[in-house]
Each structure stands twice: as C-alpha cells, then as structure tokens.
Motif scaffolding. Sequence first.
Motif, PDB file in Angstrom:
ATOM      1  N   UNK A   1       6.300 -16.557   6.086  1.00  0.00           N
ATOM      2  CA  UNK A   1       5.916 -15.127   6.107  1.00  0.00           C
ATOM      3  C   UNK A   1       7.075 -14.034   5.927  1.00  0.00           C
ATOM      4  N   UNK A   2       8.364 -14.128   6.671  1.00  0.00           N
ATOM      5  CA  UNK A   2       9.295 -13.026   6.096  1.00  0.00           C
ATOM      6  C   UNK A   2       9.692 -13.190   4.756  1.00  0.00           C
ATOM      7  N   UNK A   3       9.946 -14.395   4.271  1.00  0.00           N
ATOM      8  CA  UNK A   3      10.016 -14.341   2.577  1.00  0.00           C
ATOM      9  C   UNK A   3       9.129 -13.845   1.686  1.00  0.00           C
ATOM     10  N   UNK A   4       7.884 -14.008   2.078  1.00  0.00           N
ATOM     11  CA  UNK A   4       6.962 -13.628   1.204  1.00  0.00           C
ATOM     12  C   UNK A   4       6.556 -12.137   1.400  1.00  0.00           C
ATOM     13  N   UNK A   5       6.877 -11.631   2.632  1.00  0.00           N
ATOM     14  CA  UNK A   5       6.693 -10.237   3.106  1.00  0.00           C
ATOM     15  C   UNK A   5       7.757  -9.361   2.229  1.00  0.00           C
ATOM     16  N   UNK A   6       9.025  -9.796   2.483  1.00  0.00           N
ATOM     17  CA  UNK A   6      10.184  -9.153   1.737  1.00  0.00           C
ATOM     18  C   UNK A   6      10.208  -9.353   0.369  1.00  0.00           C
ATOM     19  N   UNK A   7       9.812 -10.249  -0.256  1.00  0.00           N
ATOM     20  CA  UNK A   7       9.786 -10.507  -1.671  1.00  0.00           C
ATOM     21  C   UNK A   7       8.552  -9.685  -2.317  1.00  0.00           C
ATOM     22  N   UNK A   8       7.416  -9.586  -1.544  1.00  0.00           N
ATOM     23  CA  UNK A   8       6.352  -8.842  -2.165  1.00  0.00           C
ATOM     24  C   UNK A   8       6.827  -7.336  -2.013  1.00  0.00           C
ATOM     25  N   UNK A   9       7.492  -6.767  -0.868  1.00  0.00           N
ATOM     26  CA  UNK A   9       7.570  -5.500  -0.896  1.00  0.00           C
ATOM     27  C   UNK A   9       8.743  -5.076  -2.053  1.00  0.00           C
ATOM     28  N   UNK A  10       9.894  -5.869  -2.069  1.00  0.00           N
ATOM     29  CA  UNK A  10      10.852  -5.624  -3.095  1.00  0.00           C
ATOM     30  C   UNK A  10      10.389  -5.702  -4.612  1.00  0.00           C
ATOM     31  N   UNK A  11       9.246  -6.701  -4.810  1.00  0.00           N
ATOM     32  CA  UNK A  11       8.523  -6.559  -5.950  1.00  0.00           C
ATOM     33  C   UNK A  11       7.622  -5.318  -6.278  1.00  0.00           C
ATOM     34  N   UNK A  12       7.087  -4.875  -5.160  1.00  0.00           N
ATOM     35  CA  UNK A  12       6.277  -3.709  -5.277  1.00  0.00           C
ATOM     36  C   UNK A  12       6.913  -2.585  -5.570  1.00  0.00           C
ATOM     37  N   UNK A  13       8.317  -2.349  -5.068  1.00  0.00           N
ATOM     38  CA  UNK A  13       9.088  -1.318  -5.137  1.00  0.00           C
ATOM     39  C   UNK A  13       9.810  -1.277  -6.856  1.00  0.00           C
ATOM     40  N   UNK A  14      10.201  -2.537  -7.050  1.00  0.00           N
ATOM     41  CA  UNK A  14      10.493  -2.656  -8.233  1.00  0.00           C
ATOM     42  C   UNK A  14       9.686  -2.262  -9.405  1.00  0.00           C
ATOM     43  N   UNK A  15       8.443  -2.854  -9.217  1.00  0.00           N
ATOM     44  CA  UNK A  15       7.272  -2.610 -10.163  1.00  0.00           C
ATOM     45  C   UNK A  15       6.977  -1.281 -10.266  1.00  0.00           C
ATOM     46  N   UNK A  16       6.816  -0.583  -9.052  1.00  0.00           N
ATOM     47  CA  UNK A  16       6.837   0.992  -9.195  1.00  0.00           C
ATOM     48  C   UNK A  16       7.759   1.775  -9.890  1.00  0.00           C
ATOM     49  N   UNK A  17       9.177   1.371  -9.532  1.00  0.00           N
ATOM     50  CA  UNK A  17      10.184   1.974 -10.338  1.00  0.00           C
ATOM     51  C   UNK A  17      10.075   1.751 -11.704  1.00  0.00           C
ATOM     52  N   UNK A  18       9.502   0.442 -12.298  1.00  0.00           N
ATOM     53  CA  UNK A  18       9.568   0.326 -13.455  1.00  0.00           C
ATOM     54  C   UNK A  18       8.414   1.005 -14.291  1.00  0.00           C
ATOM     55  N   UNK A  19       7.552   1.354 -13.665  1.00  0.00           N
ATOM     56  CA  UNK A  19       6.491   2.148 -14.140  1.00  0.00           C
ATOM     57  C   UNK A  19       6.844   3.621 -14.141  1.00  0.00           C
ATOM     58  N   UNK A  20       7.629   3.861 -13.211  1.00  0.00           N
ATOM     59  CA  UNK A  20       7.726   5.304 -13.329  1.00  0.00           C
ATOM     60  C   UNK A  20       8.900   5.635 -14.221  1.00  0.00           C
ATOM     61  N   UNK A  21       9.772   4.862 -14.336  1.00  0.00           N
ATOM     62  CA  UNK A  21      11.062   5.028 -15.480  1.00  0.00           C
ATOM     63  C   UNK A  21      10.589   4.522 -16.650  1.00  0.00           C
TER      64      UNK A  21
END
Length: 90
Positions: free
Chosen positions: A22-42
């Motif tokens: 669970x800790x791995x999955x939650x952290x990687x999911x959150x980072x992927x979401x943030x990076x994906x959001x930043x990629x779509x914004x930029x």
Amino acid sequence: MNSSDAVDIATDALVVIAKISAPFLLVVLAIGLIVGLMQSVTQLQEPTLSFVPKLIGAAVVIALAGPWMLDELVGFAHELYQRTPQLLEG
C-alpha cells in the motif's frame, strides 16, 4: 492441515502483502498524478519524465517505512512458524 488452514494462511498472506504494498502504490500513484497534471499543464509529453520522481518516491518509502514492512513480514513468518506444529498434527 486441512483446507481451512490453507485458506487462513493464504488470507493472512494476502493481507500482509496488501499492507506492505500500500505505501508504494499510494506514493507512486500520487507522484504519477502530479507529474501527469504538470505534463498536461505545460504540454510537455515526455513518457520517461515520470520515472525518476517515482523512483525517488519508492526509495523514500523504503527509507521511511522499511522497518515497519520488515516487522510485518517477520511477524507473519514468526506466526507461521509457531503454527507449524499445530498444522502438522492435522
């Protein structure tokens, strides 16, 4: 050992696996979401861009939650070893 014991052991193993992953999955999911959001914004669509932050996040999870994860695994193994005589009796 009967089928009920095997199901209990398998259920306990799946619970331990879920707790440890669970800790791995939650952290990687959150980072992927943030990076994906930043990629779509930029509008920077580089597929390998999220790899390094996820790797760093996984390393941080190991550094912070590693002792707890190891305690969970050792506790499960210890419990299994303690149940072995009971399981062998039938």
